[in-house]
Design a protein around this motif. Structure first.
Motif, PDB file in Angstrom:
ATOM      1  N   LEU A 269       0.751  -1.098   0.096  1.00 19.89           N
ATOM      2  CA  LEU A 269       0.134   0.052  -0.008  1.00 19.89           C
ATOM      3  C   LEU A 269       0.903   1.261   0.135  1.00 19.89           C
ATOM      4  O   LEU A 269       0.575   2.195  -0.832  1.00 19.89           O
ATOM      5  N   ALA A 270       1.816   1.165   0.816  1.00 17.65           N
ATOM      6  CA  ALA A 270       2.605   2.531   0.997  1.00 17.65           C
ATOM      7  C   ALA A 270       3.555   2.649  -0.458  1.00 17.65           C
ATOM      8  O   ALA A 270       3.636   3.673  -0.760  1.00 17.65           O
ATOM      9  N   ARG A 271       4.119   1.501  -0.899  1.00 14.30           N
ATOM     10  CA  ARG A 271       4.934   1.680  -2.053  1.00 14.30           C
ATOM     11  C   ARG A 271       3.949   2.225  -3.168  1.00 14.30           C
ATOM     12  O   ARG A 271       4.565   2.838  -4.343  1.00 14.30           O
ATOM     13  N   ASP A 272       2.766   1.789  -3.292  1.00 13.76           N
ATOM     14  CA  ASP A 272       1.881   2.159  -4.563  1.00 13.76           C
ATOM     15  C   ASP A 272       1.818   3.642  -4.305  1.00 13.76           C
ATOM     16  O   ASP A 272       1.902   4.420  -5.233  1.00 13.76           O
ATOM     17  N   TYR A 273       1.541   4.035  -3.323  1.00 17.30           N
ATOM     18  CA  TYR A 273       1.624   5.727  -3.009  1.00 17.30           C
ATOM     19  C   TYR A 273       2.893   6.656  -3.324  1.00 17.30           C
ATOM     20  O   TYR A 273       2.749   7.408  -4.152  1.00 17.30           O
ATOM     21  N   ILE A 274       3.848   5.887  -2.853  1.00 15.67           N
ATOM     22  CA  ILE A 274       5.366   6.424  -3.272  1.00 15.67           C
ATOM     23  C   ILE A 274       5.624   6.380  -4.896  1.00 15.67           C
ATOM     24  O   ILE A 274       5.907   7.578  -5.326  1.00 15.67           O
ATOM     25  N   ASP A 275       5.459   5.385  -5.346  1.00 18.09           N
ATOM     26  CA  ASP A 275       5.683   5.058  -6.776  1.00 18.09           C
ATOM     27  C   ASP A 275       4.593   6.188  -7.630  1.00 18.09           C
ATOM     28  O   ASP A 275       5.089   6.897  -8.549  1.00 18.09           O
ATOM     29  N   LYS A 276       3.659   6.328  -7.101  1.00 15.50           N
ATOM     30  CA  LYS A 276       2.572   7.160  -7.911  1.00 15.50           C
ATOM     31  C   LYS A 276       3.339   8.643  -7.874  1.00 15.50           C
ATOM     32  O   LYS A 276       2.989   9.119  -9.096  1.00 15.50           O
TER      33      LYS A 276
ATOM     34  N   MET B 258      13.252   5.038   1.035  1.00 15.58           N
ATOM     35  CA  MET B 258      11.999   4.197   0.762  1.00 15.58           C
ATOM     36  C   MET B 258      11.544   3.804   2.219  1.00 15.58           C
ATOM     37  O   MET B 258      10.193   3.863   2.428  1.00 15.58           O
ATOM     38  N   ILE B 259      12.317   3.364   3.004  1.00 17.55           N
ATOM     39  CA  ILE B 259      11.903   2.857   4.256  1.00 17.55           C
ATOM     40  C   ILE B 259      11.370   3.990   5.340  1.00 17.55           C
ATOM     41  O   ILE B 259      10.171   3.826   5.774  1.00 17.55           O
ATOM     42  N   ILE B 260      12.099   5.014   4.892  1.00 15.07           N
ATOM     43  CA  ILE B 260      11.275   6.214   5.956  1.00 15.07           C
ATOM     44  C   ILE B 260      10.087   6.698   5.455  1.00 15.07           C
ATOM     45  O   ILE B 260       9.148   6.850   6.180  1.00 15.07           O
ATOM     46  N   MET B 261       9.789   6.728   4.043  1.00  9.80           N
ATOM     47  CA  MET B 261       8.686   6.971   3.503  1.00  9.80           C
ATOM     48  C   MET B 261       7.407   6.028   3.885  1.00  9.80           C
ATOM     49  O   MET B 261       6.373   6.240   4.074  1.00  9.80           O
ATOM     50  N   GLN B 262       7.719   4.763   3.835  1.00  2.65           N
ATOM     51  CA  GLN B 262       6.786   3.750   3.987  1.00  2.65           C
ATOM     52  C   GLN B 262       6.265   3.754   5.425  1.00  2.65           C
ATOM     53  O   GLN B 262       5.185   3.651   5.612  1.00  2.65           O
ATOM     54  N   THR B 263       7.286   3.902   6.369  1.00  2.00           N
ATOM     55  CA  THR B 263       7.014   4.138   7.815  1.00  2.00           C
ATOM     56  C   THR B 263       6.008   5.357   8.127  1.00  2.00           C
ATOM     57  O   THR B 263       5.356   5.327   8.986  1.00  2.00           O
ATOM     58  N   ALA B 264       6.447   6.219   7.371  1.00  2.00           N
ATOM     59  CA  ALA B 264       5.639   7.511   7.357  1.00  2.00           C
ATOM     60  C   ALA B 264       4.032   7.574   7.163  1.00  2.00           C
ATOM     61  O   ALA B 264       3.151   7.783   7.828  1.00  2.00           O
TER      62      ALA B 264
END
Length: 308
Positions: free
Chosen positions: A225-232, A247-253
């Motif tokens: 879910l987090a990766r989909d938002y980030i990749d978008k 990537m880890i920081i953004m997924q956690t955020a």
């Protein structure tokens, strides 16, 4: 004592290690997280024990001088104000302190040279001279002396920081935070409470403990879910080109934004941007800020950020 700033850092470090080793073992990650937080709490007691060790070293020095073959009058009748410091006596008798160091033994024995060097700095300082010159001898004076000593000779002191980092890899990131809580503890000591003076708990409350566990779980559960938002919103970046730590920081955020309605959006944003400044590349904070800001805008438009 362990605040959410440190919790977020520890969660990210555990996730970094877990993903780097290509492990998805949640139980192992949780164990590693709680162990690392426990080590941070160990440091709190280790630094309190340092004050006792300095005082005991001074006391032993006074006793050894009395035993010299030809002692001077000063050797026989030394000034014992520091050795009899009332704050240190209360700390040494503290039930919570003694139980903890009994259950989780730690010792300064391997750092005798550092203790002696630190003691010399203290004894040759203006703080110590003023302490001895002060005709008032009471608890407040004794406690204030150690507060000044800690702030001047221990807090953010490079030699001690290096020593602690060598003692435990878990202490690299929390030395300054824990030291600030030691100063807070010294200020709060009350002679009326004697041996029952409360020390800071590991967590402020059970909510903070659960915050640590839930943040780790939510991030590991919701990677896709987090990766989909980030990749978008990282349109000009392929996932493989984004720094691993970013990537880890953004997924956690993203996980925190979605899973913790009581935490304000700006708090989450600021915390992870600050983590990026300390733990990733020099361009990471602005990059992460832009991606998270876009994700927050979309989540708001979809009514998925249900903040209290």
């Amino acid at each position: 004592m362990i605040n959410r700033v440190l919790i977020r850092i520890r969660v990210i470090q555990v996730l970094y290690s877990t993903y780097l080793n290509e492990s998805g073992d949640l139980k192992k990650a949780e164990t590693e997280l709680m162990f690392s937080l426990q080590k941070s709490y160990d440091l709190y007691y280790y630094l309190l024990a340092l004050l006792i060790e300095i005082t005991d070293t001074h006391t032993r020095r006074l006793e050894s001088r009395k035993a010299k073959l030809l002692p001077t009058d000063e050797d026989i009748n030394p000034n014992t104000k520091l050795a009899e410091n009332l704050f240190i006596k209360q700390l040494k008798s503290n039930e919570q302190f003694n139980k903890y160091v009994s259950d989780r033994p730690q010792s300064w024995e391997d750092h005798e040279n550092y203790i002696r060097s630190l003691l010399e700095k203290i004894l040759n300082s203006d703080i110590y001279a003023e302490y001895l010159a002060n005709e008032v001898s009471d608890y407040d004076t004794d406690r204030e002396f150690w507060r000044k000593v800690f702030k001047t000779f221990i807090y953010c002191e490079e030699q001690l920081d290096d020593l602690l980092e060598d003692d435990s890899l878990f202490w690299n990131d929390d030395i300054e935070i824990v030291q600030s809580f030691v100063i807070k503890t010294i200020k709060k000591f009350d002679p009326e409470k004697g041996a029952n003076q409360p020390l800071l708990p590991m967590f402020k409350d059970e909510e903070d403990r659960q915050f640590a566990i839930k943040l780790l779980r939510e991030t590991m559960f919701n990677v896709k879910l987090a990766r989909d938002y980030i990749d978008k919103y990282a349109k000009n970046w392929e996932s493989e080109r984004i720094a691993f730590m970013d990537m880890i920081i953004m997924q956690t955020a993203v996980s925190e934004l979605l899973a913790f309605p009581s935490v304000p959006i700006n708090v989450t944003m600021n915390e992870y941007i600050n983590i990026a400044k300390s733990y990733s590349t020099h361009k990471s904070s602005s990059f992460i800020n832009g991606i998270l800001d876009s994700i927050v805008t979309e989540l708001k438009s979809e009514n998925k950020l249900l903040k209290k």
